[in-house]
Design a protein around this motif. Structure first.
Motif, PDB file in Angstrom:
ATOM      1  N   LEU A 109      43.462  36.472  31.096  1.00 62.11           N
ATOM      2  CA  LEU A 109      42.321  36.177  31.958  1.00 62.11           C
ATOM      3  C   LEU A 109      41.103  36.970  31.494  1.00 62.11           C
ATOM      4  N   ALA A 110      41.302  38.228  31.144  1.00 62.88           N
ATOM      5  CA  ALA A 110      40.206  39.063  30.648  1.00 62.88           C
ATOM      6  C   ALA A 110      39.582  38.443  29.396  1.00 62.88           C
ATOM      7  N   GLY A 111      40.423  38.035  28.457  1.00 68.37           N
ATOM      8  CA  GLY A 111      39.910  37.402  27.235  1.00 68.37           C
ATOM      9  C   GLY A 111      39.155  36.128  27.532  1.00 68.37           C
ATOM     10  N   VAL A 170      22.606  32.985  32.259  1.00 70.62           N
ATOM     11  CA  VAL A 170      22.677  34.260  31.552  1.00 70.62           C
ATOM     12  C   VAL A 170      23.271  35.339  32.460  1.00 70.62           C
ATOM     13  N   ALA A 171      22.803  35.397  33.700  1.00 74.76           N
ATOM     14  CA  ALA A 171      23.314  36.407  34.634  1.00 74.76           C
ATOM     15  C   ALA A 171      24.800  36.212  34.907  1.00 74.76           C
ATOM     16  N   SER A 172      25.217  34.967  35.126  1.00 68.22           N
ATOM     17  CA  SER A 172      26.640  34.734  35.409  1.00 68.22           C
ATOM     18  C   SER A 172      27.488  35.017  34.170  1.00 68.22           C
ATOM     19  N   GLY A 173      26.941  34.759  32.987  1.00 65.40           N
ATOM     20  CA  GLY A 173      27.671  35.090  31.766  1.00 65.40           C
ATOM     21  C   GLY A 173      27.863  36.592  31.618  1.00 65.40           C
ATOM     22  N   ALA A 174      26.830  37.351  31.940  1.00 64.25           N
ATOM     23  CA  ALA A 174      26.946  38.812  31.876  1.00 64.25           C
ATOM     24  C   ALA A 174      27.980  39.315  32.874  1.00 64.25           C
ATOM     25  N   VAL A 175      27.980  38.745  34.068  1.00 67.46           N
ATOM     26  CA  VAL A 175      28.967  39.136  35.084  1.00 67.46           C
ATOM     27  C   VAL A 175      30.382  38.795  34.614  1.00 67.46           C
ATOM     28  N   GLU A 176      30.553  37.627  34.026  1.00 65.19           N
ATOM     29  CA  GLU A 176      31.882  37.237  33.525  1.00 65.19           C
ATOM     30  C   GLU A 176      32.380  38.211  32.466  1.00 65.19           C
ATOM     31  N   GLY A 185      35.640  40.566  32.917  1.00 63.60           N
ATOM     32  CA  GLY A 185      36.714  40.473  31.927  1.00 63.60           C
ATOM     33  C   GLY A 185      37.030  41.826  31.327  1.00 63.60           C
ATOM     34  N   ALA A 186      36.003  42.566  30.969  1.00 67.09           N
ATOM     35  CA  ALA A 186      36.216  43.899  30.408  1.00 67.09           C
ATOM     36  C   ALA A 186      36.838  44.833  31.439  1.00 67.09           C
ATOM     37  N   ALA A 187      36.388  44.741  32.671  1.00 64.96           N
ATOM     38  CA  ALA A 187      36.909  45.613  33.729  1.00 64.96           C
ATOM     39  C   ALA A 187      38.402  45.386  33.962  1.00 64.96           C
ATOM     40  N   LEU A 188      38.872  44.165  33.772  1.00 66.22           N
ATOM     41  CA  LEU A 188      40.304  43.884  33.927  1.00 66.22           C
ATOM     42  C   LEU A 188      41.145  44.713  32.966  1.00 66.22           C
ATOM     43  N   VAL A 189      40.565  45.069  31.826  1.00 69.74           N
ATOM     44  CA  VAL A 189      41.290  45.805  30.792  1.00 69.74           C
ATOM     45  C   VAL A 189      41.004  47.304  30.842  1.00 69.74           C
ATOM     46  N   VAL A 190      39.734  47.664  30.981  1.00 70.75           N
ATOM     47  CA  VAL A 190      39.365  49.079  30.827  1.00 70.75           C
ATOM     48  C   VAL A 190      39.450  49.889  32.124  1.00 70.75           C
ATOM     49  N   LEU A 191      39.655  49.222  33.241  1.00 72.13           N
ATOM     50  CA  LEU A 191      39.774  49.933  34.521  1.00 72.13           C
ATOM     51  C   LEU A 191      41.126  49.644  35.172  1.00 72.13           C
ATOM     52  N   PRO A 192      42.211  50.063  34.534  1.00 72.83           N
ATOM     53  CA  PRO A 192      43.532  49.714  35.069  1.00 72.83           C
ATOM     54  C   PRO A 192      43.794  50.241  36.478  1.00 72.83           C
ATOM     55  N   ILE A 235      37.308  41.073  43.324  1.00 75.49           N
ATOM     56  CA  ILE A 235      35.925  40.732  42.968  1.00 75.49           C
ATOM     57  C   ILE A 235      35.896  39.469  42.115  1.00 75.49           C
ATOM     58  N   LEU A 236      36.821  39.374  41.176  1.00 74.34           N
ATOM     59  CA  LEU A 236      36.874  38.194  40.312  1.00 74.34           C
ATOM     60  C   LEU A 236      37.217  36.939  41.119  1.00 74.34           C
ATOM     61  N   ALA A 237      38.158  37.054  42.042  1.00 70.30           N
ATOM     62  CA  ALA A 237      38.480  35.915  42.908  1.00 70.30           C
ATOM     63  C   ALA A 237      37.244  35.500  43.703  1.00 70.30           C
ATOM     64  N   GLY A 238      36.501  36.480  44.209  1.00 72.03           N
ATOM     65  CA  GLY A 238      35.262  36.182  44.926  1.00 72.03           C
ATOM     66  C   GLY A 238      34.229  35.513  44.031  1.00 72.03           C
ATOM     67  N   PHE A 239      34.153  35.954  42.786  1.00 76.07           N
ATOM     68  CA  PHE A 239      33.242  35.338  41.824  1.00 76.07           C
ATOM     69  C   PHE A 239      33.611  33.867  41.612  1.00 76.07           C
ATOM     70  N   PHE A 240      34.919  33.600  41.441  1.00 72.65           N
ATOM     71  CA  PHE A 240      35.351  32.211  41.260  1.00 72.65           C
ATOM     72  C   PHE A 240      34.995  31.357  42.473  1.00 72.65           C
ATOM     73  N   LEU A 241      35.082  31.924  43.650  1.00 69.07           N
ATOM     74  CA  LEU A 241      34.685  31.194  44.862  1.00 69.07           C
ATOM     75  C   LEU A 241      33.171  30.990  44.906  1.00 69.07           C
TER      76      LEU A 241
END
Length: 126
Positions: A9-11, A49-55, A59-66, A75-81
């Motif tokens: 999902l992060a990738g 552009v803003a939504s791409g930066a958020v994505e 994605g990075a946070a899923l990996v670097v903030l275990p 937050i990601l589920a909320g973003f998808f909604l």
């Protein structure tokens, strides 16, 4: 299994974010509801552009903030909604993008958004 799903999902999120910024900006603009640019002081390209930066950040946070994976998943589920109305607008306004050039394809795509929400929540559970 959850770790693999989270990393996939992060990738996907980082890839999608990069595509917002580079090769698919026009297609993503087709998904921005007109109401957004009527209400907010931003154009469709700015939203993309803003939504791409958020994505990319999510994605990075899923990996670097275990240690924060549960929070990031919420937050990601909320973003998808939050972006779901854009998918609905694309279907209702019959805007072609990403090969979605007919009503069946555009409406069928909507069925995948709940799966993304579920993926974000399941892959980030403890």
């Amino acid at each position: 299994m959850r770790t693999l799903a989270r990393w996939m999902l992060a990738g996907g999120m980082v890839f999608a974010g990069l595509s917002h910024l580079f090769w698919a900006r026009k297609e993503f603009q087709a998904q921005v509801p007109d109401l957004i640019t009527e209400v907010l002081p931003i154009d469709k390209d700015g939203v993309v552009v803003a939504s791409g930066a958020v994505e990319m950040m999510l994605g990075a946070a899923l990996v670097v903030l275990p240690k924060e994976r549960r929070r990031v998943g919420l937050i990601l589920a909320g973003f998808f909604l939050a972006i779901f109305p854009g998918n609905i607008a694309q279907a209702m306004d019959k805007r072609p993008a990403f090969g979605l050039d007919n009503d069946t394809a555009r409406w069928a795509r909507l069925a995948f958004q709940p799966l993304l929400v579920a993926w974000a929540l399941w892959s980030t559970r403890d």
